[in-house]
Motif scaffolding. Structure first.
Motif, PDB file in Angstrom:
ATOM      1  N   ALA A 324       0.861  -1.180   0.000  1.00 24.51           N
ATOM      2  CA  ALA A 324       0.000   0.000   0.000  1.00 24.51           C
ATOM      3  C   ALA A 324       0.895   1.227   0.000  1.00 24.51           C
ATOM      4  N   TYR A 325       0.286   2.397  -0.035  1.00 25.46           N
ATOM      5  CA  TYR A 325       1.060   3.637   0.039  1.00 25.46           C
ATOM      6  C   TYR A 325       0.428   4.566   1.061  1.00 25.46           C
ATOM      7  N   LEU A 326       1.221   5.534   1.510  1.00 22.48           N
ATOM      8  CA  LEU A 326       0.806   6.472   2.548  1.00 22.48           C
ATOM      9  C   LEU A 326       0.819   7.879   1.964  1.00 22.48           C
ATOM     10  N   THR A 327      -0.322   8.560   2.002  1.00 22.42           N
ATOM     11  CA  THR A 327      -0.367   9.926   1.471  1.00 22.42           C
ATOM     12  C   THR A 327       0.363  10.872   2.426  1.00 22.42           C
ATOM     13  N   GLY A 328       0.982  11.915   1.850  1.00 19.17           N
ATOM     14  CA  GLY A 328       1.731  12.874   2.661  1.00 19.17           C
ATOM     15  C   GLY A 328       2.910  12.250   3.377  1.00 19.17           C
ATOM     16  N   PHE A 329       3.514  11.250   2.767  1.00 21.61           N
ATOM     17  CA  PHE A 329       4.583  10.459   3.385  1.00 21.61           C
ATOM     18  C   PHE A 329       5.682  11.348   3.980  1.00 21.61           C
ATOM     19  N   GLU A 330       6.006  12.431   3.290  1.00 24.54           N
ATOM     20  CA  GLU A 330       7.128  13.284   3.680  1.00 24.54           C
ATOM     21  C   GLU A 330       6.779  14.262   4.804  1.00 24.54           C
ATOM     22  N   ARG A 331       5.527  14.322   5.224  1.00 25.21           N
ATOM     23  CA  ARG A 331       5.099  15.347   6.183  1.00 25.21           C
ATOM     24  C   ARG A 331       5.327  14.954   7.647  1.00 25.21           C
ATOM     25  N   SER A 332       5.588  13.691   7.908  1.00 21.45           N
ATOM     26  CA  SER A 332       5.970  13.234   9.247  1.00 21.45           C
ATOM     27  C   SER A 332       6.805  11.975   9.044  1.00 21.45           C
ATOM     28  N   ASN A 333       7.252  11.376  10.137  1.00 20.90           N
ATOM     29  CA  ASN A 333       8.014  10.132   9.971  1.00 20.90           C
ATOM     30  C   ASN A 333       7.171   8.897  10.304  1.00 20.90           C
ATOM     31  N   LEU A 334       5.825   9.039  10.249  1.00 28.55           N
ATOM     32  CA  LEU A 334       4.973   7.885  10.496  1.00 28.55           C
ATOM     33  C   LEU A 334       5.231   6.791   9.465  1.00 28.55           C
ATOM     34  N   ARG A 362      -7.565  14.783   0.017  1.00 34.25           N
ATOM     35  CA  ARG A 362      -8.844  14.278  -0.480  1.00 34.25           C
ATOM     36  C   ARG A 362      -9.494  13.241   0.423  1.00 34.25           C
ATOM     37  N   SER A 363      -9.027  13.173   1.661  1.00 33.26           N
ATOM     38  CA  SER A 363      -9.673  12.279   2.616  1.00 33.26           C
ATOM     39  C   SER A 363      -9.642  12.915   3.997  1.00 33.26           C
ATOM     40  N   ASP A 364     -10.185  12.211   4.980  1.00 39.07           N
ATOM     41  CA  ASP A 364     -10.412  12.804   6.297  1.00 39.07           C
ATOM     42  C   ASP A 364      -9.141  13.081   7.082  1.00 39.07           C
ATOM     43  N   ASN A 365      -8.020  12.524   6.672  1.00 41.64           N
ATOM     44  CA  ASN A 365      -6.772  12.801   7.384  1.00 41.64           C
ATOM     45  C   ASN A 365      -6.407  14.276   7.349  1.00 41.64           C
ATOM     46  N   ALA A 366      -6.770  14.975   6.258  1.00 39.77           N
ATOM     47  CA  ALA A 366      -6.346  16.362   6.079  1.00 39.77           C
ATOM     48  C   ALA A 366      -6.844  17.259   7.199  1.00 39.77           C
ATOM     49  N   THR A 367      -8.053  17.002   7.703  1.00 38.16           N
ATOM     50  CA  THR A 367      -8.608  17.826   8.767  1.00 38.16           C
ATOM     51  C   THR A 367      -7.708  17.815   9.996  1.00 38.16           C
ATOM     52  N   LEU A 368      -7.261  16.630  10.398  1.00 35.57           N
ATOM     53  CA  LEU A 368      -6.411  16.553  11.585  1.00 35.57           C
ATOM     54  C   LEU A 368      -4.975  16.970  11.293  1.00 35.57           C
ATOM     55  N   ALA A 369      -4.510  16.736  10.062  1.00 32.49           N
ATOM     56  CA  ALA A 369      -3.158  17.175   9.695  1.00 32.49           C
ATOM     57  C   ALA A 369      -3.037  18.693   9.796  1.00 32.49           C
ATOM     58  N   ARG A 370      -4.110  19.404   9.460  1.00 30.15           N
ATOM     59  CA  ARG A 370      -4.102  20.870   9.574  1.00 30.15           C
ATOM     60  C   ARG A 370      -3.929  21.326  11.018  1.00 30.15           C
ATOM     61  N   GLY A 372      -1.856  19.713  13.057  1.00 28.59           N
ATOM     62  CA  GLY A 372      -0.535  19.252  13.469  1.00 28.59           C
ATOM     63  C   GLY A 372      -0.416  17.780  13.747  1.00 28.59           C
ATOM     64  N   VAL A 373      -1.523  17.033  13.631  1.00 31.49           N
ATOM     65  CA  VAL A 373      -1.497  15.596  13.908  1.00 31.49           C
ATOM     66  C   VAL A 373      -0.784  14.848  12.774  1.00 31.49           C
ATOM     67  N   PRO A 374       0.078  13.882  13.076  1.00 34.96           N
ATOM     68  CA  PRO A 374       0.624  13.008  12.026  1.00 34.96           C
ATOM     69  C   PRO A 374      -0.511  12.139  11.478  1.00 34.96           C
ATOM     70  N   ALA A 375      -1.285  12.713  10.594  1.00 35.98           N
ATOM     71  CA  ALA A 375      -2.507  12.091  10.076  1.00 35.98           C
ATOM     72  C   ALA A 375      -2.326  11.804   8.593  1.00 35.98           C
ATOM     73  N   HIS A 376      -2.380  10.547   8.235  1.00 38.57           N
ATOM     74  CA  HIS A 376      -2.124  10.123   6.858  1.00 38.57           C
ATOM     75  C   HIS A 376      -3.173   9.093   6.440  1.00 38.57           C
ATOM     76  N   THR A 377      -3.323   8.939   5.137  1.00 37.80           N
ATOM     77  CA  THR A 377      -4.241   7.939   4.607  1.00 37.80           C
ATOM     78  C   THR A 377      -3.455   6.785   3.996  1.00 37.80           C
ATOM     79  N   ILE A 378      -3.846   5.580   4.367  1.00 35.28           N
ATOM     80  CA  ILE A 378      -3.288   4.361   3.792  1.00 35.28           C
ATOM     81  C   ILE A 378      -4.214   3.922   2.668  1.00 35.28           C
TER      82      ILE A 378
END
Length: 434
Positions: A324-334, A362-370, A372-378
């Motif tokens: 699988a892949y992780l969106t916003g991979f570069e935005r945290s080290n999750l 384009r998914s619900d992770n963006a709300t929490l990422a805004r 500061g949460v390490p929030a990503h979509t798999i």
């Protein structure tokens, strides 16, 4: 010494077997049961504000109760219900010069129940002419928050106009209505500079409810949260294709919601986690992420250690089996933390290969990422090639059940370090998230 050494080897062997058995409790049979229920025709495509999504919420709630999840902090039960407003067109009338415009050639963007405009009111008039770029002009219209705007669209742009009208005729949804906000009225016409006009619009304004389904496994560190999520809404009934009008949303996102539910079941069977685990089925992702926005307002984001949002994991990725892949991979080290946990397994997680698609937003992770949460979509969908996305063809038969099952097992293994408190991902830089 030999006996002690043999006992040590046997103990290690049993521990390894136990771990494998734990992950294998996420069974393909159970995955199939849940995803087939969520994507069945009787759910009617799970559109917001429909009986179908209510039926889906009731099913998820019953599964959470069976698993033994607790309500979230501050909640009385597993349903996180909140109010919204929907503004939908009731009557559309317009006259340019002496020509009456068909309602099919009118749509409005407004919070008001009624509009009545005449040329003496001096609304700003913007013409999108034959040689103009509709997409480039549109931001100019929408960014004008101070003044009412009448937009006259040349018939050359009929396809684009009809696309927007189809969307607006379904009704706009907002948390709050602002009666003082500006309005925009779009008319499809070849009269781009009329000296006289009259616009009359009446809207139906409804106060409706939306519901997230959310449960918790309390950890030893009660105030450190790890979120597992998927959105359970889809787009409902569409124009029929070969007699089928139900957009079942099997991959988008019954698959992700199923993964979240199976992970809840998996972690409930494990010893008490170090951190508190929150499992959330979000509503209204397809309408603008209203479910995740409401959820984010109920908790202190600084207490959310990570968010594993799961979206469209029912089909193999471009990276091969069990990947699988992780969106916003570069935005945290999750992502790297997950990769490290998967070393030596048959599973793998990769950076998002489709940056041009803006999947991070384009998914619900963006709300929490805004926040500061390490929030990503798999995800694993090959979004550049997928032909069933947002169509009536997104059905159970299109899913690869073995792959979906393996994705859930992979997330269980990859999230272990965050859940048990050994891994703490870096925060997202809020200033870099739009």
């Amino acid at each position: 010494m030999k006996l002690k050494f043999a006992a040590l080897i046997l103990g290690c062997s049993l521990a390894a077997t136990a771990t494998a058995q734990d992950v294998s409790t996420i069974s393909q049979q159970e995955v199939t049961r849940i995803v087939s229920t969520l994507s069945a025709d009787n759910m009617e495509g799970r559109a917001s504000f429909t009986p179908g999504i209510d039926k889906a919420a009731a099913f998820i709630q019953s599964e959470f109760k069976r698993i033994g999840l607790q309500p979230l902090p501050g909640e009385d039960d597993l349903l996180q219900t909140f109010g919204m407003y929907r503004v939908s067109p009731k009557e559309l009338e317009a006259k340019l010069q002496k020509t009456r415009i068909s309602p099919d050639h009118i749509f409005a963007i407004t919070d008001k129940k009624e509009l009545e405009w005449k040329q003496k009111d001096k609304q700003q008039i913007i013409a999108i002419g034959e040689n103009d770029d509709f997409r480039k002009v549109l931001p100019t219209v929408m960014n004008n928050q101070e003044q009412d705007v009448l937009v006259l669209v040349h018939p050359k742009h009929t396809d684009m106009f009809e696309r927007y009208k189809h969307y607006m005729d379904r009704g706009s949804v907002k948390k709050q209505l602002d009666s003082n906000s500006s309005s925009k009225v779009f008319i499809l016409t070849d009269q781009l500079s009329p000296k006289k006009y009259k616009i009359e619009i009446e809207n139906k304004v409804e106060q409706l409810q939306l519901t997230n389904v959310a449960g918790m496994i309390e950890g030893k560190r009660k105030d450190e949260y790890v979120v597992f999520s998927g959105h359970y809404d889809h787009i409902g009934i569409q124009e029929a294709v070969e007699g089928d009008s139900i957009a079942n949303g099997a991959d988008d996102d019954a698959a992700g919601t199923t993964a979240m539910m199976l992970l809840a079941d998996y972690y409930k069977q494990q010893p008490q986690p170090e951190r508190t685990l929150l499992f959330v089925a979000f509503t209204a992702e397809e309408m603008g992420g209203f479910g995740s926005k409401h959820f984010s307002e109920q908790l202190n984001p600084d207490q959310i250690v990570a968010m594993f949002n799961i979206e469209m994991v029912g089909k193999p990725s471009k990276f091969g089996p069990n990947s699988a892949y992780l969106t916003g991979f570069e935005r945290s080290n999750l992502g790297p933390l997950m990769q490290k946990r998967l070393e030596g397994t048959t599973y793998s997680i990769h950076p998002d290969p489709y940056p041009e698609q803006n999947l991070f937003y384009r998914s619900d992770n963006a709300t929490l990422a805004r926040l500061g949460v390490p929030a990503h979509t798999i995800s694993s969908v090959q979004i550049d090639q997928d032909k069933t996305y947002h169509t009536v063809k997104d059905e159970l038969s299109q899913l690869n059940m073995e792959h979906l099952t393996n994705m859930i097992r992979a997330i269980a293994l990859a999230s272990e370090g965050v859940v048990n408190g050994e891994d703490t991902p870096t925060r997202v830089d809020k200033s870099q998230v739009r």
